[in-house]
Design an enzyme around this catalytic site. Sequence first.
Site, short mmCIF file in Angstrom:
data_model
loop_
_atom_site.label_atom_id
_atom_site.label_comp_id
_atom_site.label_asym_id
_atom_site.label_seq_id
_atom_site.Cartn_x
_atom_site.Cartn_y
_atom_site.Cartn_z
N ASN A 28 -10.04 -1.03 -0.73
CA ASN A 28 -8.60 -0.79 -0.66
C ASN A 28 -7.95 -1.34 -1.93
O ASN A 28 -7.91 -2.55 -2.12
CB ASN A 28 -8.06 -1.47 0.61
CG ASN A 28 -6.56 -1.32 0.77
OD1 ASN A 28 -5.86 -0.93 -0.15
ND2 ASN A 28 -6.07 -1.65 1.95
N CYS B 38 0.82 -1.23 0.00
CA CYS B 38 0.00 0.00 0.00
C CYS B 38 0.84 1.27 0.00
O CYS B 38 0.34 2.35 -0.30
CB CYS B 38 -0.95 -0.01 1.20
SG CYS B 38 -2.02 -1.44 1.17
N HIS C 257 -3.60 6.91 1.58
CA HIS C 257 -3.94 5.58 1.07
C HIS C 257 -5.29 5.19 1.68
O HIS C 257 -5.52 5.39 2.86
CB HIS C 257 -2.85 4.58 1.47
CG HIS C 257 -3.31 3.17 1.38
ND1 HIS C 257 -3.80 2.63 0.21
CD2 HIS C 257 -3.41 2.19 2.32
CE1 HIS C 257 -4.16 1.38 0.44
NE2 HIS C 257 -3.95 1.09 1.71
N1 COA Z 1 -17.98 -10.02 8.03
C1 COA Z 1 -18.53 -10.32 9.21
N2 COA Z 1 -17.82 -10.59 10.30
C2 COA Z 1 -16.48 -10.54 10.21
C3 COA Z 1 -15.84 -10.23 9.00
C4 COA Z 1 -16.65 -9.97 7.88
N3 COA Z 1 -16.12 -9.64 6.68
N4 COA Z 1 -14.53 -10.25 9.20
C5 COA Z 1 -14.32 -10.57 10.49
N5 COA Z 1 -15.51 -10.74 11.09
C6 COA Z 1 -15.79 -11.09 12.49
C7 COA Z 1 -14.62 -11.72 13.20
O1 COA Z 1 -14.57 -13.10 12.93
C8 COA Z 1 -14.90 -11.41 14.62
O2 COA Z 1 -15.86 -12.33 15.09
P1 COA Z 1 -15.81 -12.88 16.61
O3 COA Z 1 -15.96 -11.67 17.47
O4 COA Z 1 -16.95 -13.82 16.65
O5 COA Z 1 -14.47 -13.53 16.74
C9 COA Z 1 -15.59 -10.05 14.58
O6 COA Z 1 -16.03 -9.89 13.22
C10 COA Z 1 -14.68 -8.90 14.97
O7 COA Z 1 -13.47 -9.08 14.27
P2 COA Z 1 -12.25 -8.08 14.45
O8 COA Z 1 -11.12 -8.52 13.58
O9 COA Z 1 -11.97 -7.85 15.88
O10 COA Z 1 -12.94 -6.77 13.84
P3 COA Z 1 -12.36 -5.31 13.76
O11 COA Z 1 -13.26 -4.38 14.43
O12 COA Z 1 -10.91 -5.24 14.11
O13 COA Z 1 -12.48 -5.02 12.19
C11 COA Z 1 -11.08 -4.95 10.24
C12 COA Z 1 -11.78 -5.83 11.26
C13 COA Z 1 -10.31 -5.88 9.30
C14 COA Z 1 -12.10 -4.19 9.46
C15 COA Z 1 -10.12 -3.99 10.96
O14 COA Z 1 -9.33 -4.66 11.91
C16 COA Z 1 -9.24 -3.25 10.03
O15 COA Z 1 -9.68 -2.47 9.21
N6 COA Z 1 -7.91 -3.41 10.15
C17 COA Z 1 -6.98 -2.79 9.25
C18 COA Z 1 -7.02 -3.50 7.94
C19 COA Z 1 -6.30 -2.76 6.86
O16 COA Z 1 -6.54 -1.61 6.64
N7 COA Z 1 -5.43 -3.48 6.17
C20 COA Z 1 -4.71 -2.95 5.09
C21 COA Z 1 -3.71 -1.97 5.59
S1 COA Z 1 -3.04 -1.11 4.27
#
Ligand code: COA
Length: 331
Positions: free
Chosen positions: A288, A113, A258
């Site tokens: 993204n 990214c 980004h």
């Molecule tokens: N749909 C529904 N549920 C989902 C899911 C989806 N697409 N993806 C994960 N979950 C679930 C998980 O399994 C978890 O369930 P549980 O509580 O039963 O274990 C729950 O949602 C919460 O997951 P968590 O990972 O704690 O959610 P979060 O609030 O951290 O959000 C992201 C997840 C990925 C959106 C977030 O962490 C994020 O944006 N991180 C940065 C990612 C990023 O930008 N990456 C690229 C960088 S350049």
Amino acid sequence: MKNARIIGVGHYVPERVVTNHDLEKMMDTSDEWIRERTGIVTRHWVREGETITDLAYNATNMALERAGLKPEDIDFIIVASIAGDAQFPGNGCFLQARMEIPGVPAMDIRNACSGFVYALAVADKFIKTETYRNILVVGAEIQSTGLDLSTRGRDMAVLFGDGAGAAVVTATDEPDRGILTTHLHADGRYATKLWSEFPSVINHPYITHEIVDSDRIYPKMEGRYVFKHAVSKFPEAIMEALEATGYTVEDLDLVIPHQANQRITEAVAQKLGISMDKIVSNIHKYGNTTAASIPIAMSEAWEEGRIKDGDLICLAAFGAGFTWGSVLLRW
Ligand code: COA
């Protein structure tokens, strides 16, 4: 001394639009979950047969036209992407062939990214050293074909989109114009927090049926960990660029980050005290698009008249590696 100035930006996304509701049919997810956690509503995914080179070439043509240049005016090509149309050579060579400018050097940057910011920094230095005059800098990605579209891969699959953006960077004698400063960072200790392990040459042979059948073929991420680092590194990178040039947050006309997650962008805006109307966000449409996200956002902002002559603009990125960085420029 020469300065490096962007004189044309372009972008292209594939026609196929994939909504959150489409994803609901493929995995256990919901439109509400995706919107709330990421801000994403749709993304564009390629159809079979479309290549990174196709996306990059379309974005390039738009950027060249807006710059008033022809392919043969370009004397260096830099393409930032995670993936390649082939394992090797790099996407830059395929794009150069499509542009029909044999002999012009082409280089690939694989910094996820942060790739476009790294690529612009490289272009800036080649122009400042008067090595090249017109450099094409492209961010182009196809993510969709490498995602696990089952519930197992839903944390990653809902985030990513395909697309390309391009910028024509040219030498100018004008002082205080164009790229003013660039700042690049990496911390490889976190390489496995966001990565795609396979195919990998540390296996003998480097790809096996077992690997293909396992979930280790897909990209992996510790989402919360990445989120936490992103919300601290984006502001750090922006402040570093401002401090290096003596400007303040108030001097900024626009920030083009980004597009990782709308919640990350909002947290960064809040941390820096910048109002959201000074921050470009299009993640709701494209998700993204990794290295392509900044040039796509820049091209759209320019089209919408949000970028004006003389504006002070900061580009900032964070991504796998971890890598992060910023470019401060006077349009
Ligand atoms: N749909 C529904 N549920 C989902 C899911 C989806 N697409 N993806 C994960 N979950 C679930 C998980 O399994 C978890 O369930 P549980 O509580 O039963 O274990 C729950 O949602 C919460 O997951 P968590 O990972 O704690 O959610 P979060 O609030 O951290 O959000 C992201 C997840 C990925 C959106 C977030 O962490 C994020 O944006 N991180 C940065 C990612 C990023 O930008 N990456 C690229 C960088 S350049």
